[in-house]
Design an enzyme around this catalytic site. Structure first.
Site, PDB file in Angstrom:
ATOM      1  N   ASN A   1      12.514  -6.205 -19.839  1.00 42.29           N
ATOM      2  CA  ASN A   1      11.111  -6.336 -20.248  1.00 42.29           C
ATOM      3  C   ASN A   1      10.420  -7.385 -19.392  1.00 42.29           C
ATOM      4  OD1 ASN A   1      11.997  -4.757 -22.374  1.00 42.29           O
ATOM      5  ND2 ASN A   1      10.932  -5.950 -23.917  1.00 42.29           N
TER       6      ASN A   1
HETATM    7  O1  PMT Z   1       7.497 -15.158 -21.630  1.00 44.66           O
HETATM    8  P1  PMT Z   1       6.009 -15.207 -21.385  1.00 44.66           P
HETATM    9  O2  PMT Z   1       5.648 -14.686 -20.008  1.00 44.66           O
HETATM   10  O3  PMT Z   1       5.433 -16.572 -21.670  1.00 44.66           O
HETATM   11  O4  PMT Z   1       5.312 -14.184 -22.419  1.00 44.66           O
HETATM   12  C1  PMT Z   1       5.396 -14.435 -23.792  1.00 44.66           C
HETATM   13  C2  PMT Z   1       5.771 -13.178 -24.592  1.00 44.66           C
HETATM   14  C3  PMT Z   1       4.635 -12.186 -24.518  1.00 44.66           C
HETATM   15  C4  PMT Z   1       7.056 -12.545 -24.038  1.00 44.66           C
HETATM   16  C5  PMT Z   1       6.021 -13.672 -26.041  1.00 44.66           C
HETATM   17  O5  PMT Z   1       4.879 -14.311 -26.535  1.00 44.66           O
HETATM   18  C6  PMT Z   1       6.368 -12.502 -26.965  1.00 44.66           C
HETATM   19  O6  PMT Z   1       5.533 -11.804 -27.498  1.00 44.66           O
HETATM   20  N1  PMT Z   1       7.699 -12.274 -27.176  1.00 44.66           N
HETATM   21  C7  PMT Z   1       8.234 -11.132 -27.887  1.00 44.66           C
HETATM   22  C8  PMT Z   1       8.213  -9.947 -26.977  1.00 44.66           C
HETATM   23  C9  PMT Z   1       8.801  -8.715 -27.605  1.00 44.66           C
HETATM   24  O7  PMT Z   1       9.788  -8.204 -27.112  1.00 44.66           O
HETATM   25  O8  PMT Z   1       8.223  -8.266 -28.697  1.00 44.66           O
HETATM   26  P2  PMT Z   1       8.670  -7.002 -29.567  1.00 44.66           P
HETATM   27  O9  PMT Z   1       7.465  -6.646 -30.344  1.00 44.66           O
HETATM   28  O10 PMT Z   1       9.297  -5.959 -28.710  1.00 44.66           O
HETATM   29  O11 PMT Z   1       9.799  -7.583 -30.502  1.00 44.66           O
HETATM   30  C10 PMT Z   1       9.520  -8.102 -31.788  1.00 44.66           C
HETATM   31  C11 PMT Z   1      10.413  -9.262 -32.118  1.00 44.66           C
HETATM   32  O12 PMT Z   1      11.770  -8.834 -32.252  1.00 44.66           O
HETATM   33  C12 PMT Z   1      10.423 -10.404 -31.105  1.00 44.66           C
HETATM   34  O13 PMT Z   1      10.507 -11.614 -31.820  1.00 44.66           O
HETATM   35  C13 PMT Z   1      11.707 -10.148 -30.305  1.00 44.66           C
HETATM   36  O14 PMT Z   1      12.258 -11.366 -29.801  1.00 44.66           O
HETATM   37  C14 PMT Z   1      12.613  -9.546 -31.384  1.00 44.66           C
HETATM   38  N2  PMT Z   1      13.633  -8.595 -30.883  1.00 44.66           N
HETATM   39  C15 PMT Z   1      13.265  -7.389 -30.373  1.00 44.66           C
HETATM   40  C16 PMT Z   1      14.227  -6.475 -29.988  1.00 44.66           C
HETATM   41  C17 PMT Z   1      15.590  -6.822 -30.099  1.00 44.66           C
HETATM   42  N3  PMT Z   1      16.545  -5.987 -29.722  1.00 44.66           N
HETATM   43  N4  PMT Z   1      15.927  -8.026 -30.597  1.00 44.66           N
HETATM   44  C18 PMT Z   1      14.986  -8.923 -30.992  1.00 44.66           C
HETATM   45  O15 PMT Z   1      15.312 -10.018 -31.462  1.00 44.66           O
END
Ligand code: PMT
Length: 223
Positions: free
Chosen positions: A30
């Site tokens: 990602n």
């Molecule tokens: O790193 P930067 O360039 O500063 O950018 C910041 C960011 C945009 C990456 C950060 O602010 C952010 O939004 N991080 C989460 C990104 C993400 O993958 O979001 P998601 O909507 O796909 O996941 C939701 C949550 O579940 C997140 O807390 C993620 O860490 C967690 N997750 C997701 C999938 C997985 N297999 N395991 C997880 O723990």
């Protein structure tokens, strides 16, 4: 706002992307620079917490005073997080790859005569959901992020519930938002108590406000 409730508390933060190997040379992953997650780890340390940062591959220095564990894949990240437990607060800021290649090739896949390879994918463990739903050693406060390109609040609230989080930080990452790798972020905090939208701030300012919000929640929970 006071962050006194964080003094001596144990905080685990995930940050950066994960890279899932296709072969020794290539990976899927990602977008994420780690700037937001690292800033949160640094802000929690500044508030007197004992912080473990589990970071995917990033080009950032380890934050001062923070125990930083470097990992590459989602499964390595999950293992490092579990080893760092117990903690009072877990913050999932990493952009974890949702899928990995079923079996990475041991040697570099040669470009050439035949068709391009097709990749069979399998879902990665959800680190945040596993922490949020833990029966034993669940941190008192579990916070995740939701990076969305559409229907931000609706999707973020659904993630808060399905992953068992106390707080979800919704950030819009659609075209033009420049959140990945940029220095600024605009977020909405969602908890059972309601929603709070903050203006566009630097990631350092977002981190400081988040840490203050975590301290407040933690002290409310203890009363
Ligand atoms: O790193 P930067 O360039 O500063 O950018 C910041 C960011 C945009 C990456 C950060 O602010 C952010 O939004 N991080 C989460 C990104 C993400 O993958 O979001 P998601 O909507 O796909 O996941 C939701 C949550 O579940 C997140 O807390 C993620 O860490 C967690 N997750 C997701 C999938 C997985 N297999 N395991 C997880 O723990």
């Amino acid at each position: 706002p006071s962050t006194a409730a964080l003094k001596g508390r144990r905080v685990i933060v995930t940050s950066g992307p994960t890279h899932e190997p296709i072969d020794p040379v290539r990976y899927i992953g990602n977008r994420s620079s780690g700037k937001q997650g690292h800033a949160i780890a640094a802000a929690a340390r500044e508030a007197g917490a004992e912080v473990t940062l589990v970071s995917g591959p990033v080009a950032l220095a380890d934050p001062w005073g923070v125990t930083t564990i470097h990992v590459e894949t989602a499964r390595e990240m999950q293992q490092a997080v579990e080893q760092a437990l117990p903690a009072d607060i877990f913050v999932g800021a990493a952009a974890v790859a949702d899928w990995r290649v079923v079996e990475a090739a041991p040697e570099k896949i040669k470009k050439g005569a035949k068709n391009p390879p097709s990749l069979a994918l399998v879902e990665n463990p959800d680190i945040l959901a596993a922490i949020g739903r833990r029966k034993r050693d669940r941190p008192a406060l579990v916070a995740g992020f939701a990076a969305e390109t559409d229907r931000l609040i609706e999707h973020a609230e659904a993630k808060r519930l399905s992953k068992g989080c106390d707080i979800i930080v919704a950030n819009h990452v659609g075209a033009g938002a420049n959140v990945f790798g940029g220095d600024r972020n605009e977020v909405t905090l969602i908890s059972a108590a309601g929603r709070e939208s903050w203006p566009n701030l630097t990631k350092t300012e977002v981190a400081a406000r988040l840490v203050a919000a975590f301290a407040k929640k933690l002290s409310e929970a203890r009363q």
